[in-house]
Write an enzyme that holds these catalytic residues in place. Structure first.
Site, PDB file in Angstrom:
ATOM      1  N   ASP A  73       1.866   6.990   0.035  1.00  0.00           N
ATOM      2  CA  ASP A  73       0.793   6.102  -0.410  1.00  0.00           C
ATOM      3  C   ASP A  73       0.879   5.841  -1.916  1.00  0.00           C
ATOM      4  O   ASP A  73       0.757   6.758  -2.731  1.00  0.00           O
ATOM      5  CB  ASP A  73      -0.561   6.743  -0.073  1.00  0.00           C
ATOM      6  CG  ASP A  73      -1.664   5.721  -0.055  1.00  0.00           C
ATOM      7  OD1 ASP A  73      -1.551   4.762   0.747  1.00  0.00           O
ATOM      8  OD2 ASP A  73      -2.631   5.862  -0.827  1.00  0.00           O
ATOM      9  N   ARG A 113      -8.346   5.270   1.525  1.00  0.00           N
ATOM     10  CA  ARG A 113      -7.620   4.564   0.466  1.00  0.00           C
ATOM     11  C   ARG A 113      -6.652   5.430  -0.326  1.00  0.00           C
ATOM     12  O   ARG A 113      -5.668   4.914  -0.877  1.00  0.00           O
ATOM     13  CB  ARG A 113      -8.611   3.916  -0.486  1.00  0.00           C
ATOM     14  CG  ARG A 113      -9.120   2.603   0.098  1.00  0.00           C
ATOM     15  CD  ARG A 113     -10.490   2.316  -0.298  1.00  0.00           C
ATOM     16  NE  ARG A 113     -10.918   0.978   0.109  1.00  0.00           N
ATOM     17  CZ  ARG A 113     -12.171   0.566   0.023  1.00  0.00           C
ATOM     18  NH1 ARG A 113     -13.102   1.355  -0.467  1.00  0.00           N
ATOM     19  NH2 ARG A 113     -12.493  -0.642   0.419  1.00  0.00           N
ATOM     20  N   HIS A 127      -6.676  -0.130   3.024  1.00  0.00           N
ATOM     21  CA  HIS A 127      -6.216   1.149   2.475  1.00  0.00           C
ATOM     22  C   HIS A 127      -5.986   1.095   0.973  1.00  0.00           C
ATOM     23  O   HIS A 127      -5.405   2.013   0.397  1.00  0.00           O
ATOM     24  CB  HIS A 127      -4.950   1.597   3.219  1.00  0.00           C
ATOM     25  CG  HIS A 127      -5.208   1.779   4.684  1.00  0.00           C
ATOM     26  ND1 HIS A 127      -5.754   2.925   5.199  1.00  0.00           N
ATOM     27  CD2 HIS A 127      -5.077   0.918   5.728  1.00  0.00           C
ATOM     28  CE1 HIS A 127      -5.916   2.783   6.509  1.00  0.00           C
ATOM     29  NE2 HIS A 127      -5.518   1.566   6.856  1.00  0.00           N
ATOM     30  N   ASN A 141       0.821  -1.220   0.000  1.00  0.00           N
ATOM     31  CA  ASN A 141       0.000   0.000   0.000  1.00  0.00           C
ATOM     32  C   ASN A 141       0.842   1.253   0.000  1.00  0.00           C
ATOM     33  O   ASN A 141       0.430   2.291  -0.503  1.00  0.00           O
ATOM     34  CB  ASN A 141      -0.903   0.004   1.238  1.00  0.00           C
ATOM     35  CG  ASN A 141      -1.589   1.340   1.460  1.00  0.00           C
ATOM     36  OD1 ASN A 141      -2.441   1.738   0.661  1.00  0.00           O
ATOM     37  ND2 ASN A 141      -1.200   2.063   2.518  1.00  0.00           N
ATOM     38  N   ASN A 183      -2.078 -10.834  16.735  1.00  0.00           N
ATOM     39  CA  ASN A 183      -1.030 -10.697  15.724  1.00  0.00           C
ATOM     40  C   ASN A 183       0.040  -9.757  16.269  1.00  0.00           C
ATOM     41  O   ASN A 183      -0.024  -9.326  17.427  1.00  0.00           O
ATOM     42  CB  ASN A 183      -1.616 -10.236  14.392  1.00  0.00           C
ATOM     43  CG  ASN A 183      -2.062  -8.790  14.405  1.00  0.00           C
ATOM     44  OD1 ASN A 183      -1.986  -8.105  15.429  1.00  0.00           O
ATOM     45  ND2 ASN A 183      -2.524  -8.306  13.283  1.00  0.00           N
ATOM     46  N   ASP A 234      -0.757  -6.643   3.649  1.00  0.00           N
ATOM     47  CA  ASP A 234      -0.759  -5.617   4.685  1.00  0.00           C
ATOM     48  C   ASP A 234      -1.655  -4.447   4.278  1.00  0.00           C
ATOM     49  O   ASP A 234      -1.682  -4.048   3.111  1.00  0.00           O
ATOM     50  CB  ASP A 234       0.686  -5.126   4.861  1.00  0.00           C
ATOM     51  CG  ASP A 234       0.831  -4.075   5.950  1.00  0.00           C
ATOM     52  OD1 ASP A 234       0.681  -4.420   7.126  1.00  0.00           O
ATOM     53  OD2 ASP A 234       1.086  -2.899   5.606  1.00  0.00           O
ATOM     54  N   ARG A 242       0.172 -12.522   2.948  1.00  0.00           N
ATOM     55  CA  ARG A 242      -0.666 -11.743   3.855  1.00  0.00           C
ATOM     56  C   ARG A 242      -0.563 -10.322   3.315  1.00  0.00           C
ATOM     57  O   ARG A 242       0.539  -9.769   3.206  1.00  0.00           O
ATOM     58  CB  ARG A 242      -0.131 -11.797   5.283  1.00  0.00           C
ATOM     59  CG  ARG A 242      -0.892 -10.908   6.275  1.00  0.00           C
ATOM     60  CD  ARG A 242       0.001  -9.831   6.880  1.00  0.00           C
ATOM     61  NE  ARG A 242      -0.682  -9.072   7.939  1.00  0.00           N
ATOM     62  CZ  ARG A 242      -0.388  -7.807   8.237  1.00  0.00           C
ATOM     63  NH1 ARG A 242       0.576  -7.174   7.590  1.00  0.00           N
ATOM     64  NH2 ARG A 242      -1.036  -7.182   9.197  1.00  0.00           N
ATOM     65  N   GLU A 289      -5.331  -8.177   5.092  1.00  0.00           N
ATOM     66  CA  GLU A 289      -5.541  -7.593   6.412  1.00  0.00           C
ATOM     67  C   GLU A 289      -6.573  -6.462   6.313  1.00  0.00           C
ATOM     68  O   GLU A 289      -6.268  -5.373   5.831  1.00  0.00           O
ATOM     69  CB  GLU A 289      -4.236  -7.042   6.989  1.00  0.00           C
ATOM     70  CG  GLU A 289      -4.419  -6.636   8.436  1.00  0.00           C
ATOM     71  CD  GLU A 289      -3.735  -5.351   8.795  1.00  0.00           C
ATOM     72  OE1 GLU A 289      -3.493  -5.139   9.981  1.00  0.00           O
ATOM     73  OE2 GLU A 289      -3.430  -4.545   7.895  1.00  0.00           O
TER      74      GLU A 289
HETATM   75  C1  LAG Z   1      -0.281  -2.672   9.101  1.00  0.00           C
HETATM   76  N1  LAG Z   1      -1.347  -3.204   8.725  1.00  0.00           N
HETATM   77  O1  LAG Z   1      -2.254  -2.561   8.025  1.00  0.00           O
HETATM   78  C2  LAG Z   1       0.701  -3.398   9.928  1.00  0.00           C
HETATM   79  O2  LAG Z   1       0.126  -4.573  10.479  1.00  0.00           O
HETATM   80  C3  LAG Z   1       1.207  -2.456  10.979  1.00  0.00           C
HETATM   81  O3  LAG Z   1       2.126  -3.122  11.807  1.00  0.00           O
HETATM   82  C4  LAG Z   1       1.844  -1.245  10.283  1.00  0.00           C
HETATM   83  O4  LAG Z   1       2.149  -0.208  11.223  1.00  0.00           O
HETATM   84  C5  LAG Z   1       0.880  -0.563   9.316  1.00  0.00           C
HETATM   85  N2  LAG Z   1      -0.097  -1.397   8.751  1.00  0.00           N
HETATM   86  C6  LAG Z   1       1.679   0.033   8.170  1.00  0.00           C
HETATM   87  O5  LAG Z   1       2.224  -1.013   7.385  1.00  0.00           O
HETATM   88  C7  LAG Z   1       3.426  -0.305  11.840  1.00  0.00           C
HETATM   89  C8  LAG Z   1       3.370   0.383  13.193  1.00  0.00           C
HETATM   90  C9  LAG Z   1       3.322   1.895  13.074  1.00  0.00           C
HETATM   91  C10 LAG Z   1       4.466   2.374  12.203  1.00  0.00           C
HETATM   92  C11 LAG Z   1       4.293   1.715  10.824  1.00  0.00           C
HETATM   93  C12 LAG Z   1       5.391   2.109   9.859  1.00  0.00           C
HETATM   94  O6  LAG Z   1       2.207  -0.076  13.905  1.00  0.00           O
HETATM   95  O7  LAG Z   1       3.467   2.453  14.394  1.00  0.00           O
HETATM   96  O8  LAG Z   1       4.421   3.770  12.067  1.00  0.00           O
HETATM   97  O9  LAG Z   1       4.394   0.275  10.988  1.00  0.00           O
HETATM   98  O10 LAG Z   1       6.658   1.731  10.365  1.00  0.00           O
HETATM   99  C13 LAG Z   1       5.619   4.487  12.451  1.00  0.00           C
HETATM  100  C14 LAG Z   1       5.314   5.483  13.569  1.00  0.00           C
HETATM  101  C15 LAG Z   1       4.339   6.541  13.043  1.00  0.00           C
HETATM  102  C16 LAG Z   1       4.937   7.248  11.835  1.00  0.00           C
HETATM  103  C17 LAG Z   1       5.271   6.205  10.778  1.00  0.00           C
HETATM  104  C18 LAG Z   1       5.980   6.826   9.581  1.00  0.00           C
HETATM  105  O11 LAG Z   1       4.755   4.803  14.686  1.00  0.00           O
HETATM  106  O12 LAG Z   1       4.102   7.502  14.087  1.00  0.00           O
HETATM  107  O13 LAG Z   1       4.000   8.174  11.301  1.00  0.00           O
HETATM  108  O14 LAG Z   1       6.166   5.204  11.344  1.00  0.00           O
HETATM  109  O15 LAG Z   1       7.171   7.434   9.972  1.00  0.00           O
HETATM  110 CA    CA Z   2      -3.644   3.628  -0.132  1.00  0.00          CA
END
Ligand code: LAG
Ligand code: CA
Length: 477
Positions: free
Chosen positions: A165, A156, A199, A100, A295, A195, A193, A231
């Site tokens: 995006d 999306r 979106h 995505n 998960n 992700d 899977r 997902e």
């Molecule tokens: C997912 N599923 O839809 C994944 O299961 C999940 O683990 C992913 O988020 C998300 N979508 C994007 O693929 C994880 C963390 C986020 C993290 C993101 C990117 O849960 O916390 O965001 O991966 O690494 C982090 C920061 C954000 C920041 C972003 C970009 O926490 O605050 O905005 O990075 O810098």
């Molecule tokens: Ca998108």
């Protein structure tokens, strides 16, 4: 896309979160194959951002920089060796495909050395340029990020968590993603899977998956499509639903684990109602979903799928010498970014195995716990049989059979169960595979006698460590 492509008689997937490819290869050969697992979900294998602050969090793997196979889990050759060895052991590999988006809105380098500028959508390692990300033309929020989950266009077309995006309506991006997935299919993976599927537009996914080649015929037979599970976090209350994605594969059913947690943590419901969990509880048809209890996100209070209070699955590691992953202060988990066990140079530690079969060196392997692997075998034995002989002896005292192949009794509160029950099983002496193992025709745990009428006497102390009995025709003494 609905068929998981398991080798015959297998049914369960384990997620080996952030494991190295060399360790997964060994695990397929020495454990997952022999113990009847169908597949492993592996962490995203493609080059991703190196995040330095905090230092190498697990979630950097969700920020792609290119589709080259190079991460702390290993390089392309190691990945291919793993897939080949796992297939040979009868264990499939499903790849967590992050398609995505790319990185957050900042500049840096990836795990393979490629540079990136997430704000400008510059990813020379692919290459993607500014035209390959959505922008103000189709995302109408001020900062082109998602704020309102009530607006499907925004969910999306705008940036999830500020992540660049991808313009999946374009032929170019569709082609690059299909090339990446086809490369993995060529290596022998069985599925994906997907992700953040919520979106992406179902029509875009349909186009991308339509470009995928069949699975390798030398492993899977001819004409087989990759398994796809998307997902989609649908807890109700948003315009985007799981159902929109049934045409492009299965979906992850986040409601299932939440409902079970509500029961067994005794939050709101009783086990005695469980006999028709599934469609009867307004969940999607069983053949459209993948069910799971937790998960990598909801173990850590990430994602929108609600931490349901059940922390199960082999995506857990010991952090900073604590036995628990969570480090709570005022309900806030300050440790929830921690990456995998690592050496001084930040390389991922090997998984090493104790003589009692458990994992050490910072790792926890719930898929190696007796109660887990014996229920994987239970599932393989009873697969395809209907739920029968349902008993609810009390609010949290239940028992049921799967056809005439397996029987299970559970006490979910502190009560004592002492009752006779029809098991539906042939008469004989069975090994309770929760309290012990069935080895060479003998049982190291409790033995359960089923009489000529199929009846047994159940005795369970609800305060014991495992207030559960499980017997099946594959473990008869
Ligand atoms: C997912 N599923 O839809 C994944 O299961 C999940 O683990 C992913 O988020 C998300 N979508 C994007 O693929 C994880 C963390 C986020 C993290 C993101 C990117 O849960 O916390 O965001 O991966 O690494 C982090 C920061 C954000 C920041 C972003 C970009 O926490 O605050 O905005 O990075 O810098
Ligand atoms: Ca998108």
């Amino acid at each position: 896309y609905l068929d998981p492509q398991c080798a015959s008689g297998r049914d369960t997937v384990t997620h080996l979160f952030e494991w190295k490819w060399t360790d997964i290869k060994a695990e397929c050969e020495i454990f997952l194959g022999p113990y009847g697992y169908c597949a492993v979900q592996v962490s995203p294998p493609n080059e991703h951002a190196v995040v330095a602050n905090p230092n190498r969090p697990w979630y950097e793997r969700y920020q792609p920089v290119s589709y080259n196979i190079i991460t702390r889990s290993g390089n392309e050759q190691q990945f291919r060796d793993m897939v080949t060895a796992c297939n040979k052991a009868g264990v499939r590999i499903y790849v967590d495909a992050v398609i995505n988006h790319m990185t957050g809105s900042y500049t840096g380098h990836g795990t393979g050395g490629s540079s990136f500028d997430g704000n400008a959508c510059r990813f020379p390692g692919v290459p993607y340029g500014p035209n390959d990300c959505n922008g103000h033309d189709n995302c109408h929020t001020r900062d082109i990020s998602i704020h309102n989950y009530g607006n499907s266009d925004e969910v999306r077309n705008c940036r999830l968590l500020g992540l660049a995006d991808l313009r999946l309506g374009s032929d170019y991006a569709r082609g690059k993603i299909a090339d990446y997935m086809n490369k993995l299919i060529g290596f022998g993976v069985a599925g994906f899977r997907v992700d953040a599927a919520k979106h992406m537009w179902p029509g875009d996914l349909e186009n991308i998956f339509g470009r995928l080649q069949n699975l390798r015929s030398d492993v899977f037979g001819s004409g087989k499509k990759p398994f796809i599970y998307q997902e989609v976090i649908d807890m109700g209350g948003e315009p985007i639903t799981m159902k929109e994605y049934f045409g492009t594969g299965r979906v992850t059913n986040f409601k299932y684990g939440v409902e079970l947690a509500n029961i067994f943590l005794r939050h709101s419901n009783q086990a005695k109602w469980l006999s028709n969990i599934g469609e009867g509880w307004s969940m999607p048809p069983t053949n459209n979903v993948v069910v799971f209890l937790s998960n990598h996100d909801n173990q850590r209070g990430h994602g929108g799928g609600d931490s349901n209070g059940i922390h199960a699955g082999s995506s857990v590691w010991l952090s900073k010498g604590h036995e628990q992953l969570r480090l709570d202060t005022n309900g806030d988990d300050h440790n929830n970014w921690q990456g995998p066990p690592h050496n001084g140079d930040m390389s991922i530690k090997n998984v090493t195995i104790n003589s009692d079969m458990s994992c050490i060196n910072g790792w926890i392997c719930e898929h190696r716990w007796r109660q887990t692997y014996n229920m994987v075998a239970f599932r393989n034995v009873v697969g395809g049989t209907p739920l029968q002989n349902w008993h609810a002896f009390g609010d949290y005292q239940i028992a049921f059979s799967r056809g005439n192949k397996g029987f299970i009794a559970i006490v979910g509160d502190g009560s004592h169960l002492n009752a006779n029950a029809q098991t539906g099983l042939p008469s004989g002496t069975y090994c309770d595979v929760i309290s012990g193992n069935y080895e060479n025709g003998a049982c190291t745990g409790n033995k359960i006698h089923v009489d000529g009428n199929g009846d047994t006497h159940l005795k369970i102390d609800g305060n014991s460590d495992d207030p559960v009995i499980a017997i099946h025709i594959g473990a008869k003494v």
